[in-house]
Design a protein around this motif. Structure first.
Motif, PDB file in Angstrom:
ATOM      1  N   PHE A  31       0.829  -1.210   0.000  1.00 45.86           N
ATOM      2  CA  PHE A  31       0.000   0.000   0.000  1.00 45.86           C
ATOM      3  C   PHE A  31       0.864   1.261   0.000  1.00 45.86           C
ATOM      4  CE2 PHE A  31      -4.601  -0.967   1.359  1.00 45.86           C
ATOM      5  CZ  PHE A  31      -4.642  -2.078   0.534  1.00 45.86           C
ATOM      6  N   VAL A  32       1.926   1.255   0.786  1.00 45.15           N
ATOM      7  CA  VAL A  32       2.833   2.413   0.810  1.00 45.15           C
ATOM      8  C   VAL A  32       3.473   2.600  -0.568  1.00 45.15           C
ATOM      9  CG1 VAL A  32       5.007   3.288   1.746  1.00 45.15           C
ATOM     10  CG2 VAL A  32       3.289   2.316   3.281  1.00 45.15           C
ATOM     11  N   ALA A  33       3.862   1.491  -1.200  1.00 44.03           N
ATOM     12  CA  ALA A  33       4.476   1.574  -2.530  1.00 44.03           C
ATOM     13  C   ALA A  33       3.498   2.136  -3.557  1.00 44.03           C
ATOM     14  CB  ALA A  33       4.972   0.194  -2.957  1.00 44.03           C
ATOM     15  N   VAL A  34       2.241   1.684  -3.486  1.00 43.09           N
ATOM     16  CA  VAL A  34       1.228   2.162  -4.429  1.00 43.09           C
ATOM     17  C   VAL A  34       0.989   3.658  -4.249  1.00 43.09           C
ATOM     18  CG1 VAL A  34      -1.233   2.046  -5.024  1.00 43.09           C
ATOM     19  CG2 VAL A  34       0.079  -0.064  -4.723  1.00 43.09           C
ATOM     20  N   VAL A  35       0.845   4.099  -2.999  1.00 40.12           N
ATOM     21  CA  VAL A  35       0.608   5.519  -2.737  1.00 40.12           C
ATOM     22  C   VAL A  35       1.813   6.349  -3.165  1.00 40.12           C
ATOM     23  CG1 VAL A  35       0.188   7.245  -0.947  1.00 40.12           C
ATOM     24  CG2 VAL A  35      -1.020   5.061  -0.869  1.00 40.12           C
ATOM     25  N   PRO A  59      -7.983   4.658  -5.063  1.00 41.96           N
ATOM     26  CA  PRO A  59      -8.831   3.563  -4.555  1.00 41.96           C
ATOM     27  C   PRO A  59      -8.814   2.335  -5.455  1.00 41.96           C
ATOM     28  CG  PRO A  59      -9.964   5.659  -4.329  1.00 41.96           C
ATOM     29  CD  PRO A  59      -8.734   5.930  -5.126  1.00 41.96           C
ATOM     30  N   ALA A  60      -8.844   2.559  -6.774  1.00 48.10           N
ATOM     31  CA  ALA A  60      -8.812   1.435  -7.706  1.00 48.10           C
ATOM     32  C   ALA A  60      -7.497   0.666  -7.586  1.00 48.10           C
ATOM     33  CB  ALA A  60      -8.999   1.930  -9.140  1.00 48.10           C
ATOM     34  N   LEU A  61      -6.401   1.381  -7.453  1.00 47.37           N
ATOM     35  CA  LEU A  61      -5.093   0.725  -7.369  1.00 47.37           C
ATOM     36  C   LEU A  61      -4.916  -0.019  -6.051  1.00 47.37           C
ATOM     37  CD1 LEU A  61      -2.905   3.532  -8.963  1.00 47.37           C
ATOM     38  CD2 LEU A  61      -3.356   1.260  -9.926  1.00 47.37           C
ATOM     39  N   VAL A 104     -16.388  -3.861  -9.292  1.00 42.36           N
ATOM     40  CA  VAL A 104     -15.617  -2.950  -8.435  1.00 42.36           C
ATOM     41  C   VAL A 104     -14.640  -2.142  -9.274  1.00 42.36           C
ATOM     42  CG1 VAL A 104     -13.938  -2.810  -6.569  1.00 42.36           C
ATOM     43  CG2 VAL A 104     -15.851  -4.393  -6.381  1.00 42.36           C
ATOM     44  N   ALA A 105     -13.926  -2.811 -10.172  1.00 43.84           N
ATOM     45  CA  ALA A 105     -12.968  -2.107 -11.030  1.00 43.84           C
ATOM     46  C   ALA A 105     -13.675  -1.108 -11.929  1.00 43.84           C
ATOM     47  CB  ALA A 105     -12.184  -3.113 -11.872  1.00 43.84           C
ATOM     48  N   LEU A 106     -14.825  -1.486 -12.485  1.00 34.57           N
ATOM     49  CA  LEU A 106     -15.557  -0.587 -13.377  1.00 34.57           C
ATOM     50  C   LEU A 106     -16.010   0.672 -12.645  1.00 34.57           C
ATOM     51  CD1 LEU A 106     -17.642  -3.204 -15.389  1.00 34.57           C
ATOM     52  CD2 LEU A 106     -15.795  -1.767 -16.282  1.00 34.57           C
ATOM     53  N   VAL A 107     -16.483   0.502 -11.415  1.00 36.18           N
ATOM     54  CA  VAL A 107     -16.940   1.657 -10.632  1.00 36.18           C
ATOM     55  C   VAL A 107     -15.761   2.544 -10.227  1.00 36.18           C
ATOM     56  CG1 VAL A 107     -17.978   2.362  -8.443  1.00 36.18           C
ATOM     57  CG2 VAL A 107     -19.038   0.548  -9.792  1.00 36.18           C
ATOM     58  N   LEU A 108     -14.698   1.929  -9.712  1.00 31.53           N
ATOM     59  CA  LEU A 108     -13.563   2.723  -9.229  1.00 31.53           C
ATOM     60  C   LEU A 108     -12.812   3.404 -10.381  1.00 31.53           C
ATOM     61  CD1 LEU A 108     -12.160   0.424  -6.398  1.00 31.53           C
ATOM     62  CD2 LEU A 108     -13.616   2.447  -6.187  1.00 31.53           C
TER      63      LEU A 108
END
Length: 267
Positions: free
Chosen positions: A93-97, A107-109, A140-144
Motif C-alpha cells: 500500500f505504501v508503494a502504491v501511494v 482507490p482502484a489501485l 468494483v474495477a468498473l466503478v472505481l
C-alpha cells in the motif's frame, strides 16, 4: 489544502496502517474463500484448541510478536505467514501511494493491490483463482475506474475509461483463445483474471497493456525454466500462472510507458 497536497509524512503512515488492517482481513480471505467458508462467521479461532482469538490478539503483526508466534490458550504455533501477509500488504500500500500519489485512481489501485496479493497466495496454495474474488472485481474495477475517469475537481478523462473497456475485453479474448488452443497451459480462472487486469492496464495506456501482457509470460517463463534447471519441476508440472499475471501487470503499470518510449526511440 487539497488531497493532492497532503504531505507524504501523513499519507504514507496512513497507507501503512490501512495496509496492516487490510492484510489482517486478507489472511481470513486466503484461508476461508478456497474452502467456501463465510468471511464473517464464525469469529477467528485457534486451529489447535478452537478458542476464539481475543481482540487484543488480533492487532496486525504486533500481537504475533507479543505472543511470540504462540496461541495464548494452548501454546500452539501460529504460522509466521499471518504477520508476513499483514506486513507485505502495508508495504504494498505504501508503494502504491508513493507511485500513484493521492489521486482518484488511488482507490482502484489499492483494491487491485489487495486482490492481487490474496489471489496470488490462493493460486499458489490451491492452483485456483476463485470466482468469489475474481468476478466481483469486475464491477468494483468498473466503478472505481469510472470514479478515476470522472476525476471530481479536475478534468475528466472518459477516453481512458473507453480504453479500459476495450483493453479488458481484448485481454480476456486473447487468454480465452490461448486456453482453447493449448488447454494445458492455463485455466479458465486465468482468463477471467485477464479481463480484470486488462481493465486496469488499458486505463493507464496501451503501452501498459502490452507490456503487462508480455511481462507475465516473460517472468513466468523464466521462473519455470529456473525450476526445470534446478530439478524442482518437470515438463508436466503444473505451475500457477496467476501470480505471474499479477506480477506482469505490476510491471506493465510501472514500466509500460518508459519501455514504450525507449523502444520508439530505437526506431
Amino acid at each position: 489544502m487539497t488531497t493532492a497536497e497532503l504531505p507524504a509524512a501523513l499519507v504514507l503512515p496512513l497507507a501503512a496502517v490501512l495496509g496492516l488492517v487490510i492484510g489482517s482481513f486478507l489472511n481470513v480471505v486466503v484461508w476461508r474463500v478456497p474452502r467456501g467458508e463465510s468471511l464473517v462467521q464464525p469469529p477467528s479461532s485457534c486451529p489447535g484448541c478452537g478458542h476464539q482469538i481475543r481482540a487484543r490478539d488480533n492487532v496486525p503483526v504486533l500481537s504475533w510478536l507479543v505472543l511470540r508466534g504462540r496461541c495464548r490458550d494452548c501454546g500452539g504455533s501460529i504460522s509466521a505467514r499471518y504477520p508476513l501477509v499483514e506486513a507485505a500488504t502495508a508495504v504494498l500500500f505504501v508503494a502504491v501511494v508513493s507511485w500513484a500519489g493521492v489521486t482518484w485512481a488511488l482507490p482502484a489501485l489499492l483494491y487491485l493491490a489487495a486482490v492481487a496479493l490474496a489471489l496470488a497466495l490462493i493460486d499458489i496454495d490451491t492452483k485456483r483463482l476463485p470466482n468469489a474474488i475474481v468476478l466481483p472485481s469486475y464491477p468494483v474495477a468498473l466503478v472505481l475506474l469510472a470514479l478515476a475517469s470522472l476525476n471530481p475537481g479536475g478534468a475528466s478523462d472518459w477516453g481512458a475509461y473507453l480504453r479500459a473497456l476495450i483493453g479488458g475485453a481484448a485481454l480476456y479474448v486473447l487468454y480465452l483463445v490461448l486456453v482453447v488452443v493449448y488447454p494445458g497451459g492455463m485455466g479458465f480462472g486465468d482468463v477471467k483474471l485477464a479481463g480484470v487486469l486488462g481493465l486496469y492496464l488499458a486505463w493507464f495506456g496501451w503501452a501498459e497493456l502490452v507490456v503487462g501482457w508480455f511481462a507475465a509470460f516473460l517472468v513466468g517463463g523464466v521462473f519455470a525454466v529456473g525450476l526445470l534447471i534446478a530439478g524442482k519441476a518437470g515438463r508436466k508440472t503444473g505451475i500457477p500462472f496467476g501470480p505471474w499475471m499479477l506480477v506482469g501487470a505490476g510491471l506493465g503499470l510501472i514500466a509500460g510507458e518508459p519501455l514504450a518510449q525507449w523502444y520508439l526511440g530505437l526506431l
